[in-house]
Enzyme design. Sequence first.
Site, short mmCIF file in Angstrom:
data_model
loop_
_atom_site.label_atom_id
_atom_site.label_comp_id
_atom_site.label_asym_id
_atom_site.label_seq_id
_atom_site.Cartn_x
_atom_site.Cartn_y
_atom_site.Cartn_z
N ASP A 35 -26.96 -80.71 3.22
CA ASP A 35 -25.80 -81.62 3.57
C ASP A 35 -25.48 -82.83 2.62
O ASP A 35 -24.75 -83.72 2.94
CB ASP A 35 -25.83 -82.17 5.05
CG ASP A 35 -27.06 -83.03 5.22
OD1 ASP A 35 -28.03 -83.11 4.48
OD2 ASP A 35 -26.98 -83.38 6.23
N HIS A 228 -29.74 -77.70 -26.06
CA HIS A 228 -29.51 -78.37 -24.90
C HIS A 228 -30.55 -78.93 -24.15
O HIS A 228 -30.89 -78.65 -22.87
CB HIS A 228 -28.49 -77.37 -24.06
CG HIS A 228 -27.34 -77.19 -24.54
ND1 HIS A 228 -26.49 -76.14 -24.24
CD2 HIS A 228 -26.59 -77.73 -25.59
CE1 HIS A 228 -25.26 -76.18 -24.70
NE2 HIS A 228 -25.30 -77.09 -25.75
N ASP A 256 -18.86 -88.92 -26.98
CA ASP A 256 -19.96 -88.06 -27.24
C ASP A 256 -20.63 -88.29 -28.61
O ASP A 256 -20.03 -88.16 -29.80
CB ASP A 256 -19.29 -86.59 -27.40
CG ASP A 256 -20.37 -85.26 -27.36
OD1 ASP A 256 -21.68 -85.70 -27.49
OD2 ASP A 256 -20.03 -84.42 -27.48
N HIS A 335 -24.47 -73.86 -34.54
CA HIS A 335 -23.36 -74.30 -33.72
C HIS A 335 -22.20 -74.68 -34.38
O HIS A 335 -22.21 -74.49 -35.55
CB HIS A 335 -23.75 -75.51 -32.69
CG HIS A 335 -24.20 -76.43 -33.66
ND1 HIS A 335 -23.44 -77.48 -33.99
CD2 HIS A 335 -25.53 -77.08 -33.58
CE1 HIS A 335 -24.23 -78.66 -34.82
NE2 HIS A 335 -25.38 -78.32 -34.18
N HIS A 339 -15.74 -80.13 -31.20
CA HIS A 339 -14.83 -79.97 -30.28
C HIS A 339 -13.73 -80.76 -29.91
O HIS A 339 -14.28 -82.05 -30.19
CB HIS A 339 -15.72 -79.46 -28.93
CG HIS A 339 -16.69 -80.50 -28.72
ND1 HIS A 339 -16.41 -81.56 -27.95
CD2 HIS A 339 -18.10 -80.44 -28.81
CE1 HIS A 339 -17.35 -82.26 -27.65
NE2 HIS A 339 -18.36 -81.87 -28.24
N GLU A 370 -20.09 -83.00 -35.83
CA GLU A 370 -21.71 -83.00 -35.25
C GLU A 370 -22.28 -81.87 -36.39
O GLU A 370 -22.92 -81.07 -35.64
CB GLU A 370 -21.69 -82.85 -33.95
CG GLU A 370 -20.83 -81.58 -33.46
CD GLU A 370 -21.28 -81.60 -31.70
OE1 GLU A 370 -22.43 -81.61 -31.35
OE2 GLU A 370 -20.18 -81.67 -31.13
N TYR A 374 -31.85 -77.76 -37.62
CA TYR A 374 -33.11 -77.65 -36.58
C TYR A 374 -34.21 -76.62 -37.00
O TYR A 374 -33.88 -75.49 -37.22
CB TYR A 374 -32.50 -77.01 -35.50
CG TYR A 374 -31.02 -77.85 -34.77
CD1 TYR A 374 -31.27 -78.86 -34.13
CD2 TYR A 374 -29.96 -77.16 -35.24
CE1 TYR A 374 -30.06 -79.52 -33.80
CE2 TYR A 374 -28.78 -77.95 -35.00
CZ TYR A 374 -28.93 -79.00 -34.35
OH TYR A 374 -27.64 -79.55 -33.97
N ARG A 392 -29.43 -84.15 -35.68
CA ARG A 392 -28.02 -83.93 -35.52
C ARG A 392 -26.99 -85.27 -35.43
O ARG A 392 -27.79 -86.20 -35.00
CB ARG A 392 -27.53 -83.24 -34.29
CG ARG A 392 -25.88 -83.06 -33.86
CD ARG A 392 -25.81 -82.09 -32.98
NE ARG A 392 -26.14 -82.71 -31.50
CZ ARG A 392 -27.27 -82.06 -30.73
NH1 ARG A 392 -27.92 -81.13 -31.21
NH2 ARG A 392 -27.62 -82.47 -29.63
N GLU A 394 -23.52 -87.12 -34.73
CA GLU A 394 -22.12 -86.87 -34.27
C GLU A 394 -21.48 -88.23 -34.04
O GLU A 394 -21.69 -88.88 -33.41
CB GLU A 394 -22.43 -86.27 -32.87
CG GLU A 394 -21.29 -85.74 -32.26
CD GLU A 394 -21.30 -85.16 -30.71
OE1 GLU A 394 -20.72 -84.55 -30.17
OE2 GLU A 394 -22.61 -85.42 -30.31
#
Length: 423
Positions: A35, A228, A256, A335, A339, A370, A374, A392, A394
């Site tokens: 709940d 991720h 971002d 990747h 975006h 970005e 890797y 990375r 970005e």
Amino acid sequence: MELEYKNRRDILLSKLHDNSLAILFSGDYKTRSNDTEYPFRQNSNFYYLSGFMEDNSCLVFLKKEQKTEVILFVEKKDKTKELWSGKRLGKKEAKKRFLVDKVYEYHDLEMKLQSYMIMQENLYYSFNLETSKVDRVKKYAKGINTLLNLNYHVENMRLLKSQSEIDLIKKALSITKNAHHKAIKIAKTLQYEYELQSEIEYVFKKNGAYSDAYTSIVACGNSANTLHYISNDKKLVDGELILIDAGCEYKYYASDITRTIPVSGKFSDAQKELYEMVLSVELKIIEMIKPKIKRSSLQKKSEELLCKGMIKLGILKGDYKKLLKKKAHKKYYPHGIGHWMGLDVHDECPYKDENGKEILLQAGMVMTIEPGIYIDENDTTVPKKYRGIGIRIEDDILVTLSGHENLSQGIAKSVKEIEEISL
């Protein structure tokens, strides 16, 4: 802002066919466990058109032979419920505040829909709407000839940011800048990734950004090679890099940002070589951004530059054209280059038009850039000094009439800047 929301609704109405009804629901509370619920987050499209922050609400648009009407439905005021869950604006106050034609209570929606559907030919609603609400909408749509996706029009509108939206993104980025600079400064004093995450998110909340734009990534060493990675529970190891992908949300607008920093405050020679290669690619791609450029052109160029960079460093071996054709670089750069960003960190805006053609960049669009590399610690095909490194970088870029503006320009990213802040 109320006038801006009204202008957006007017633009949407202009895009609808005559003899149409369009309906857009607010967000709902999401159950966390049993709940308990997650903090409420308004549906982005609903917020874009209304600025209204409550659940159990919806907007209805009616258009018939150039005559239009916008109706807002809100949850009724209830003293007992408000004791537990907080005050509601209510029908009376909503009519004063919002520039809509009519306001009704949410429990009247079905009755009103039944009358609204009469003589309408087209029904617009969100095609990703949950089944129960779809059934509710279609219940009285017996005479409707065409079902159309309302999201398509709203998300096309969201592609181009107004000055007020850009200002909110800039505010989010000013807070995110402080958080990343603090991370650079204190990383060497902490022991675990989650400690650094908590310090970053403390800066967000202390400065009025009550929500993260997404789950922060604080990935030390080989953890950065999981794109991720969000467990953030490993030790911060001296001599390794930390990939930090973290941005706040300010008044529903996202930032971002990714920066990759050394735990110790100083890059090793090998880390510096890889880092400066990725940074040079990022800078070149940002320089390409201007109206009428394709996002796919940015992607293609980033792959070409990273492939050349990896050959130069001995990560890839062989003929450049053959490696590029085989997409050998994708092993280390899997990747996209970026975006759309705005009300959502990955703004639900189209990349192609209704004919399937790629949408060209236009002034007012905001996107991330970005590039990354890797290299898993167990990849024996790569020189040992580079294994276990993930990088990375970005930034958030606004397309302008004359080119672009890097909205996150002030966030340190050169080797010199990062090392100076960490002192």
